[in-house]
Design a protein around this motif. Structure first.
Motif, PDB file in Angstrom:
ATOM      1  N   GLY A 122       9.307  -4.170  -4.187  1.00  0.00           N
ATOM      2  CA  GLY A 122       8.150  -4.119  -5.066  1.00  0.00           C
ATOM      3  C   GLY A 122       6.895  -3.544  -4.444  1.00  0.00           C
ATOM      4  O   GLY A 122       5.791  -3.766  -4.962  1.00  0.00           O
ATOM      5  N   GLY A 123       7.037  -2.789  -3.357  1.00  0.00           N
ATOM      6  CA  GLY A 123       5.881  -2.193  -2.713  1.00  0.00           C
ATOM      7  C   GLY A 123       5.716  -0.728  -3.065  1.00  0.00           C
ATOM      8  O   GLY A 123       6.460  -0.170  -3.884  1.00  0.00           O
ATOM      9  N   LYS A 124       4.745  -0.082  -2.437  1.00  0.00           N
ATOM     10  CA  LYS A 124       4.553   1.348  -2.646  1.00  0.00           C
ATOM     11  C   LYS A 124       4.135   1.998  -1.334  1.00  0.00           C
ATOM     12  O   LYS A 124       3.594   1.348  -0.437  1.00  0.00           O
ATOM     13  N   MET A 125       4.409   3.290  -1.233  1.00  0.00           N
ATOM     14  CA  MET A 125       4.052   4.057  -0.052  1.00  0.00           C
ATOM     15  C   MET A 125       2.634   4.602  -0.211  1.00  0.00           C
ATOM     16  O   MET A 125       2.355   5.391  -1.111  1.00  0.00           O
ATOM     17  N   ALA A 126       1.745   4.156   0.671  1.00  0.00           N
ATOM     18  CA  ALA A 126       0.377   4.674   0.666  1.00  0.00           C
ATOM     19  C   ALA A 126       0.311   6.062   1.271  1.00  0.00           C
ATOM     20  O   ALA A 126      -0.632   6.823   1.008  1.00  0.00           O
ATOM     21  N   GLY A 127       1.294   6.399   2.069  1.00  0.00           N
ATOM     22  CA  GLY A 127       1.337   7.715   2.701  1.00  0.00           C
ATOM     23  C   GLY A 127       2.512   7.810   3.650  1.00  0.00           C
ATOM     24  O   GLY A 127       3.141   6.803   4.006  1.00  0.00           O
ATOM     25  N   GLU A 128       2.798   9.031   4.059  1.00  0.00           N
ATOM     26  CA  GLU A 128       3.934   9.290   4.948  1.00  0.00           C
ATOM     27  C   GLU A 128       3.659  10.594   5.682  1.00  0.00           C
ATOM     28  O   GLU A 128       3.329  11.605   5.055  1.00  0.00           O
ATOM     29  N   GLU A 129       3.781  10.573   6.994  1.00  0.00           N
ATOM     30  CA  GLU A 129       3.575  11.787   7.797  1.00  0.00           C
ATOM     31  C   GLU A 129       4.709  11.935   8.794  1.00  0.00           C
ATOM     32  O   GLU A 129       5.202  10.949   9.352  1.00  0.00           O
ATOM     33  N   PHE A 130       5.073  13.194   9.051  1.00  0.00           N
ATOM     34  CA  PHE A 130       6.086  13.496  10.052  1.00  0.00           C
ATOM     35  C   PHE A 130       5.453  14.351  11.141  1.00  0.00           C
ATOM     36  O   PHE A 130       4.905  15.421  10.867  1.00  0.00           O
ATOM     37  N   ILE A 131       5.520  13.862  12.372  1.00  0.00           N
ATOM     38  CA  ILE A 131       4.820  14.458  13.501  1.00  0.00           C
ATOM     39  C   ILE A 131       5.819  15.185  14.396  1.00  0.00           C
ATOM     40  O   ILE A 131       6.794  14.584  14.861  1.00  0.00           O
ATOM     41  N   PRO A 132       5.616  16.478  14.680  1.00  0.00           N
ATOM     42  CA  PRO A 132       6.538  17.201  15.565  1.00  0.00           C
ATOM     43  C   PRO A 132       6.603  16.558  16.953  1.00  0.00           C
ATOM     44  O   PRO A 132       5.599  16.041  17.462  1.00  0.00           O
ATOM     45  N   LEU A 133       7.788  16.580  17.548  1.00  0.00           N
ATOM     46  CA  LEU A 133       7.947  16.071  18.908  1.00  0.00           C
ATOM     47  C   LEU A 133       7.033  16.841  19.852  1.00  0.00           C
ATOM     48  O   LEU A 133       6.889  18.057  19.743  1.00  0.00           O
ATOM     49  N   GLY A 134       6.428  16.140  20.781  1.00  0.00           N
ATOM     50  CA  GLY A 134       5.530  16.771  21.732  1.00  0.00           C
ATOM     51  C   GLY A 134       4.074  16.725  21.335  1.00  0.00           C
ATOM     52  O   GLY A 134       3.197  16.978  22.173  1.00  0.00           O
ATOM     53  N   VAL A 135       3.770  16.411  20.080  1.00  0.00           N
ATOM     54  CA  VAL A 135       2.379  16.299  19.632  1.00  0.00           C
ATOM     55  C   VAL A 135       1.753  15.051  20.241  1.00  0.00           C
ATOM     56  O   VAL A 135       2.350  13.975  20.247  1.00  0.00           O
ATOM     57  N   SER A 136       0.529  15.204  20.748  1.00  0.00           N
ATOM     58  CA  SER A 136      -0.142  14.069  21.388  1.00  0.00           C
ATOM     59  C   SER A 136      -1.552  13.828  20.840  1.00  0.00           C
ATOM     60  O   SER A 136      -2.256  12.954  21.341  1.00  0.00           O
ATOM     61  N   GLN A 137      -1.970  14.597  19.844  1.00  0.00           N
ATOM     62  CA  GLN A 137      -3.300  14.428  19.251  1.00  0.00           C
ATOM     63  C   GLN A 137      -3.152  13.934  17.814  1.00  0.00           C
ATOM     64  O   GLN A 137      -2.476  14.574  17.001  1.00  0.00           O
TER      65      GLN A 137
END
Length: 413
Positions: A192-207
């Motif tokens: 019964g919840g909802k997704m407020a957001g979703e992000e996919f981060i490339p490997l190696g990203v540090s910022q």
């Protein structure tokens, strides 16, 4: 050959020399060869060097006790350097040239999927001793790590009940993160919840400044962090500095990369992790394993779940070979199909499911405090890897050598 590969080979050679020199009664001319393809350097090394050490520990213990059917174990180890092409190169090498009997291989799901077709092609036998996104239905593979139905089906409902039903996922952008995020979406919706957001981060990203802004704008009740590797772990200190101050839930952090030890408090405050083992577990079996591990490898910074998964994998292999009276994969699979390949592991009792060749686990909910101390609000015993079998994977009858997801389940029989 690289220096790191040579180091791995020297370690394997040293282990073999000690074994054969100390146990002349063993048939040294006919060892059982264990290939070890793990990242001893590179982006994942912090989480994986313990796997190599755990395999060495189990191997030494077994050899001191007489080996397997009187035969010593010999390690053939290569440093895959967190490089998927090296997994492919070395998998071909251990199967074709070194003629190993079994392989213990891989941290990331990308590395597993890089080498798995080679194992299938050469009719090899491999243990994947990692927590992962689930779904592999392949008779050439044994999986000792935990899977989503063991980790997310416990973790996500707990977090939603405690903190709220508005969820934000931050995940590594490859098959582990993508499929794990699919499981999160599924379980959030079912509860019964909802997704407020979703992000996919490339490997190696540090910022992570943009991601932090996105999370603050979305105002979720908690964040699911499925970040992998040294670079992506930078998120936690950056989020703390930006006063994100949201509870976090993870199936991968702490249990693998011991971020609560590597980063200053309170970077991981209120992170909740479902793990089948971490060194803080306060049970006699866990304490015994931890003491043996640290006695042999005193400089190891942390004994994580992948170390325990790898340690017990060697003992499970020993049991299967002894019961089969053979190292042939076909004979070992007949033993697995009996459904009673179990052992009392440092985490608790574990068993191999014959349909999926995945493992049951005790799942511990680990909470990181403001001072980064670990507490365990809840424990779930004997959580089985049920999804694959219920979805239609049955390796006792058919071997599709495929990976499935909730949106792409096994075909109807």
């Amino acid at each position: 050959m690289t220096k790191s590969v040579l180091r791995g080979l020297r370690a394997a050679a040293l282990t073999g020399t000690l074994v054969f020199g100390s146990h002349q009664a063993l048939a040294a001319e006919n060892p059982i060869k264990l290939g070890v393809l793990e990242d001893q350097s590179g982006d994942f090394a912090a989480a994986t060097i313990g796997k190599v050490h755990a395999i060495q520990l189990a191997t030494d213990e077994i050899n001191k006790a007489g080996g397997i059917m009187g035969r010593p174990l010999e390690l053939v180890a290569y440093d895959t350097q967190s490089d998927n092409t090296r997994y492919q190169e070395f998998m071909r090498r251990v199967l074709q040239r070194d003629k190993v009997d079994v392989v213990f291989a891989g941290f990331s799901s990308a590395s597993r999927e890089a080498y798995r077709p080679i194992v299938d092609q050469f009719n090899g036998f491999a243990f994947y001793n990692n927590q992962y996104e689930g779904g592999v239905c392949d008779g050439h593979m044994i999986v000792t790590g935990a899977v989503p139905e063991q980790q997310f089906s416990t973790l996500i409902p707990y977090m939603m009940e405690k903190y709220g039903k508005n969820v934000y996922t931050l995940a590594a952008d490859y098959n582990f993160g993508q499929i794990s995020a699919e499981w999160v979406r599924k379980i959030v919706k079912e509860n019964g919840g909802k997704m407020a957001g979703e992000e996919f981060i490339p490997l190696g990203v540090s910022q992570f400044s943009q991601s932090i802004q996105n999370i603050q704008k979305a105002k979720p009740d908690f964040v699911v962090t499925l970040l992998v590797g040294t670079a992506q772990a930078s998120y936690y200190e950056q989020a703390a500095s930006a006063n994100v101050n949201l509870p976090m839930a993870s199936s991968v952090n702490v249990g693998q990369g011991y971020e609560h030890k590597r980063f200053k408090p309170p970077s991981l405050k209120d992170m909740y992790v479902t793990t089948n083992y971490i060194e803080e577990i306060d049970s006699p079996k866990s304490k015994e394993f931890y003491a043996k591990f640290k006695a042999k490898f005193p400089s190891e910074p942390y004994v994580n779940q992948e170390a325990e998964n790898s340690y017990l994998a060697v003992y499970l292999y020993k049991q299967m070979v002894e019961r089969a009276k053979s190292t042939k994969r076909e004979d070992i699979r007949k033993v697995i199909a009996m459904g009673d390949v179990c052992m009392d592991a440092p985490e608790g009792k574990v068993c191999i499911d014959p349909k999926s060749q995945h493992m049951s686990h005790t799942i511990y909910l680990a909470k990181v405090g403001a001072d980064h101390a670990i507490s365990f609000p809840k424990t779930w015993e004997d959580i089985k890897p049920y999804w694959l079998g219920e979805a239609g994977c049955d390796l006792t009858k058919k071997d599709p050598m495929a990976q499935y997801t909730p949106s792409n389940p096994p075909p109807n029989p």
